[in-house]
Write an enzyme that holds these catalytic residues in place. Sequence first.
Site, short mmCIF file in Angstrom:
data_model
loop_
_atom_site.label_atom_id
_atom_site.label_comp_id
_atom_site.label_asym_id
_atom_site.label_seq_id
_atom_site.Cartn_x
_atom_site.Cartn_y
_atom_site.Cartn_z
N GLY A 1 0.84 -1.18 0.00
CA GLY A 1 0.00 0.00 0.00
C GLY A 1 0.88 1.24 0.00
CE1 TYR A 2 3.35 2.85 -4.04
CE2 TYR A 2 1.37 1.50 -4.20
CZ TYR A 2 2.68 1.79 -4.58
OH TYR A 2 3.30 0.97 -5.47
CG LEU A 3 2.55 5.06 4.51
CD1 LEU A 3 3.83 5.08 5.32
CD2 LEU A 3 1.33 5.05 5.43
#
Length: 155
Positions: free
Chosen positions: A28-30
């Site tokens: 996932g991407y922060l």
Amino acid sequence: MQEIERKFLVHSLDFIAEATQAQKIAQGYLNSAPERTVRIRIKDDKGFITIKGKGDETGTTRFEWEKEIDLQEAEALLNLCETGVIDKTRYLIPKGNHTFEVDIFEGENKGLVMAEIELSDANEFFEKPNWLAEEVTNDEKYYNAYLSKKPFTTW
């Protein structure tokens, strides 16, 4: 810390017979801004945080920094990520002096199969297997950060 890679679509699953390893990946991407993506990845039982810069005009070269982190920390950080976790199985396929990483996407990106190869120079020669299809290196819609927001099944 420069990453030089090229991306290709894959038109058959013939590569699986050549694979030396398969890894389950959730990521996932922060932050998914193209100028600076911050990715959290769990690969099998290991956690990683990766920061990538914006690619050059060809899309082949960009800054990349990666650090292994504790699995429990990676799991906690994955819960903080933007909507759209990427699930895939990565196959490692040696070809000549290189190794292709071929991802079979699952979930909302099911149906997408993509290969990447890391190079030491953007113009370096590499053996192209017969299962490689169109090159998509410079097409941002095939970047994982893009796929997390606009999944393949919605195209």
